[in-house]
Motif scaffolding. Structure first.
Motif, mmCIF file in Angstrom:
data_model
loop_
_atom_site.group_PDB
_atom_site.id
_atom_site.type_symbol
_atom_site.label_atom_id
_atom_site.label_comp_id
_atom_site.label_asym_id
_atom_site.label_seq_id
_atom_site.Cartn_x
_atom_site.Cartn_y
_atom_site.Cartn_z
ATOM 1 N N ALA A 4 -6.502 -20.628 0.627
ATOM 2 C CA ALA A 4 -6.327 -20.368 2.056
ATOM 3 C C ALA A 4 -6.426 -18.874 2.312
ATOM 4 O O ALA A 4 -5.868 -18.069 1.560
ATOM 5 N N GLN A 5 -7.151 -18.498 3.344
ATOM 6 C CA GLN A 5 -7.271 -17.099 3.760
ATOM 7 C C GLN A 5 -6.396 -16.900 4.993
ATOM 8 O O GLN A 5 -6.570 -17.565 6.005
ATOM 9 N N ARG A 6 -5.450 -15.976 4.892
ATOM 10 C CA ARG A 6 -4.467 -15.773 5.954
ATOM 11 C C ARG A 6 -4.609 -14.374 6.545
ATOM 12 O O ARG A 6 -4.677 -13.379 5.819
ATOM 13 N N TYR A 20 -5.183 -13.847 0.401
ATOM 14 C CA TYR A 20 -5.731 -15.092 -0.130
ATOM 15 C C TYR A 20 -4.637 -15.791 -0.930
ATOM 16 O O TYR A 20 -4.013 -15.195 -1.808
ATOM 17 N N TYR A 21 -4.420 -17.071 -0.598
ATOM 18 C CA TYR A 21 -3.387 -17.855 -1.256
ATOM 19 C C TYR A 21 -4.029 -18.975 -2.069
ATOM 20 O O TYR A 21 -5.067 -19.528 -1.686
ATOM 21 N N LYS A 49 0.305 -16.109 -3.174
ATOM 22 C CA LYS A 49 -0.661 -15.069 -2.849
ATOM 23 C C LYS A 49 -1.317 -14.553 -4.128
ATOM 24 O O LYS A 49 -0.643 -14.246 -5.108
ATOM 25 N N ILE A 50 -2.667 -14.467 -4.117
ATOM 26 C CA ILE A 50 -3.373 -13.960 -5.298
ATOM 27 C C ILE A 50 -4.162 -12.681 -5.016
ATOM 28 O O ILE A 50 -4.342 -11.866 -5.916
ATOM 29 N N PHE A 51 -4.650 -12.494 -3.792
ATOM 30 C CA PHE A 51 -5.389 -11.278 -3.439
ATOM 31 C C PHE A 51 -4.940 -10.810 -2.060
ATOM 32 O O PHE A 51 -4.445 -11.593 -1.253
#
Length: 683
Positions: free
Chosen positions: A215-217, A232-233, A244-246
């Motif tokens: 998912a892009q938040r 980015y999750y 969250k990864i990025f």
């Protein structure tokens, strides 16, 4: 490989049963064999493409196509067994902007009215066509919103076969942010798959089992003067927890990320990034279990490889959404395919390329792999579709997108590079008149909008094939990517900050002088043209460097940097966040400047404030309903030029926005442009 031509004639004959409406749009009703490109009139060069966006149903039985009908791009279906065409839409008001198959029985499509100068469709509604019931159904009408509208932003994946179900990005819980739903086009019922979403989602990535995994938040801007972050999750297949990864900044001044997709192990993620201080975005593998990056898959010495600027995409075995990743495709100077070892997909691609060696070829396979719909383009070939039988190895032409565009008459498009005065590499495409010696030619520099986009690509055969048109009239055409254009790395991008009308303008001048030094261009016959930011740069060239340029044609042009920031009825102002000021009071101040803090800079670099410097004629064209660059920009420039006694051709097209769509206006613009440049660039 056997090559047959019968199918093309059958498909063209099938289209002959449709109402012929090109004449209603002011274009010739019949295709003519022209002796040279110079003989092709404006109304042919800039009419709607004859056939575009062909797509094949998964079972390989039906082709969907957008064709010119009632002066607009409308949708038809072609039965490949009977070669009969069925009209699905016939609107004289809106174009079908895109379509997508949902299994074999449903077709999702969206309508739009025109394109702005940056090339974005302004969507007006979404619909789907039920083949069995021969009926189109409305999902949403953006002009007449009503209770019960279904806000589908995109089809992410279809269930396949004859299923009416697809996995969609849809705004069901929020008007601003989309979730992933499993949507049934037959019953119009949906199942929410991302109830435990991270929130404020702007994009989704599914794995090969159609599970939402990335998912892009869009984060809330913490305060004025600070960037807006995008996070980015990731969610594991057996978990409801998102991690969250990025994270990246809206200023694009640090590490950037672009998720391309999962491999078929549903663990390996392909990510485009410029991590570890890379200047350009390259593709890496990322392990979603260990949360670590692995090997670099591919990097390009000139271009960022990502989905936005280079249209990067994964190539999968079989071509479906669940296949193993076997390659990478992206746009460099020309389209590039990178293969990860041997595969059936690579072999098939090489077979098609061997049969069509002069074009760039993409294809989509039917579900059983028996057929492939091939699309071939080049700098001189505007586009032709073929049907490839993978068993018989036969390649049958279906239809050419522009029957009038004989490749033998078209001009070659070369990718060139040079060093700007400060040493920065700058690139662009040069199109020279066919059959003319490349010596002391008049020059038109075409500057793209944005400016923070990649404006030009190898095959430039959209609605506005400007390079081919002006080359056919005897001009060298340089389509330049000055600093600030996306896709050329962080350094190229960052060096444009607060350089509207400054070093960005130097790049344009340096591109012209490079061609002069090469002996290709006559220094005394050089002109500028462009839309939006390109319109601004054209006006700025005439006010900043009046002795260098003979004339300029500016469309929907920014004329005053202060107005760009402060006009309250523009779409960028209306979308501003009340607490932090939005883009115009944050990113704009960094990228362009601030009307208060940089008042002296804005005075120097606003063409409307320096109209007295202009020496050559200007053609300025605006849209009455433009919300990106409101009409006041044109009016202020017009008044300043007339007050200073300058030569001006000024025109406002009614009911047009940030870019023009109506045939009558498009044709008029380029007829005016042809006469304008012929007069000002003559010897």
């Amino acid at each position: 490989m056997k090559f047959r031509t019968t199918l093309q004639h059958l498909i063209v004959a099938a289209f002959a049963v449709l109402p012929v409406c090109a004449a209603h749009a002011g274009a010739p009703a019949e295709t003519k064999a022209y002796q040279s490109a110079a003989d092709i009139p404006v109304e042919v060069f800039f009419k709607l493409t004859d056939y575009r966006d062909l797509s094949m149903s998964p079972d390989g039985k039906t082709i969907a196509a957008i064709v010119p009908l009632n002066g607009r791009g409308n949708l038809v279906l072609i039965d490949l067994a009977t070669r009969k065409a069925k009209v699905i839409t016939s609107s004289p008001r809106f174009d079908v902007a895109e379509s997508r198959w949902v299994g074999n029985k449903y077709l999702f499509y969206r309508t739009a009215d025109g394109q702005e100068a940056r090339g974005r469709f302004v969507y007006k509604g979404s619909y789907y066509y039920d083949i069995d019931n021969d009926k189109s159904m409305e999902l949403e009408n953006t002009n007449e919103r009503k209770k019960g509208d279904i806000h589908i932003d995109s089809i992410i994946m279809a269930e396949g076969n004859d299923s009416p179900e697809a996995y969609v990005s849809m705004r069901g819980r929020s008007k601003e942010y989309a979730d992933v739903y499993k949507f049934n086009f037959k019953t119009r019922r949906s199942q929410l798959l991302t109830f435990e979403s991270p929130g404020r989602t702007e994009g989704w990535e599914l794995d090969t089992h159609k599970r939402p995994r990335i998912a892009q938040r869009g984060e809330i801007r913490p305060a004025a003067g600070q960037p807006q972050m995008t996070a980015y999750y990731h969610r594991a297949p057996d978990s409801e927890k998102w991690e969250k990864i990025f994270e990246q900044s809206s200023y694009n001044d640090g590490t950037m990320y672009d998720v391309l997709g999962f491999d078929n192990d549903d663990r390996t993620l392909y990510v485009s990034t410029n991590k570890d201080g890379l200047d350009k975005m390259a593709v890496f593998k990322y392990d979603t279990v260990t949360k670590k990056f692995g090997e670099m898959v591919h990097a390009d010495p000139i271009f960022d490889i990502n989905g936005q600027s280079s249209s990067a995409r994964l190539i999968r075995e079989g071509g479906d959404d669940a296949g193993k990743v076997v390659g990478l495709a992206y746009d460099a100077a020309k389209p590039v395919h990178v293969w990860f070892g041997n595969s059936a997909r690579k072999t098939l691609s090489e077979q098609i390329d061997a049969s069509l060696p002069a074009t760039q070829n993409t294809f989509r396979l039917s579900a059983d792999g028996s057929k492939a719909l091939v699309h071939s383009t080049s700098d001189v070939q505007s586009g032709i579709y073929y049907l490839f039988d993978t068993q018989k190895k036969t390649l049958e032409p279906i239809v050419q997108e522009r029957e009038w565009a004989n490749p033998a008459l078209m001009a070659e498009r070369k990718y060139i590079g040079f060093k700007a005065r400060d040493g920065l590499p700058v690139y662009g495409y040069l199109t020279l008149p066919k059959g003319t010696e490349a010596k002391n030619l008049p020059l038109i520099i075409n500057i793209h909008g944005g400016p923070m986009v990649r404006g030009f690509h190898f095959s430039s055969w959209g609605r506005w094939p400007e390079a081919q048109f002006f080359a056919s009239r005897g001009y060298a055409v340089l389509e330049l990517e000055p600093r600030g254009s996306e896709g050329y790395g962080r350094n190229h991008y960052v060096k444009a900050w607060k350089q509207w009308g400054g070093t960005m303008q130097d790049d344009i001048n340096d591109g012209a002088m490079f061609l002069v030094q090469e002996g290709i261009v006559d220094k005394k016959r050089m002109a500028l043209m462009g839309g939006s930011y390109g319109g601004y740069a054209s006006l700025q060239g005439m006010t900043r460097d009046p002795d260098l340029w003979r004339c300029a044609s500016s469309v929907v042009a920014v004329s005053d940097l202060g107005l760009l920031q402060n006009v309250s009825w523009s779409d960028t102002s209306e979308n501003a966040d009340a607490a932090t000021g939005g883009y115009l009071n944050n990113e704009f101040k960094l990228w362009v400047g601030d009307s208060k803090a940089d008042a002296a800079l804005f005075e120097l670099r606003s063409p409307a404030r320096n109209a007295a410097n202009v020496k050559g004629p200007i053609m300025l064209t605006m849209g009455s309903d433009d919300k990106r660059v409101p009409l006041i920009h044109g009016e202020k420039m017009r008044d300043a030029l007339l007050k200073a006694g300058k030569t001006l051709d000024y025109k406002v097209y009614p009911e047009e926005g940030h870019g023009f769509n109506k045939d009558v206006n498009v044709f008029d613009l380029y007829n005016r442009s042809e006469k304008f440049f012929a007069q000002c660039l003559k010897k």
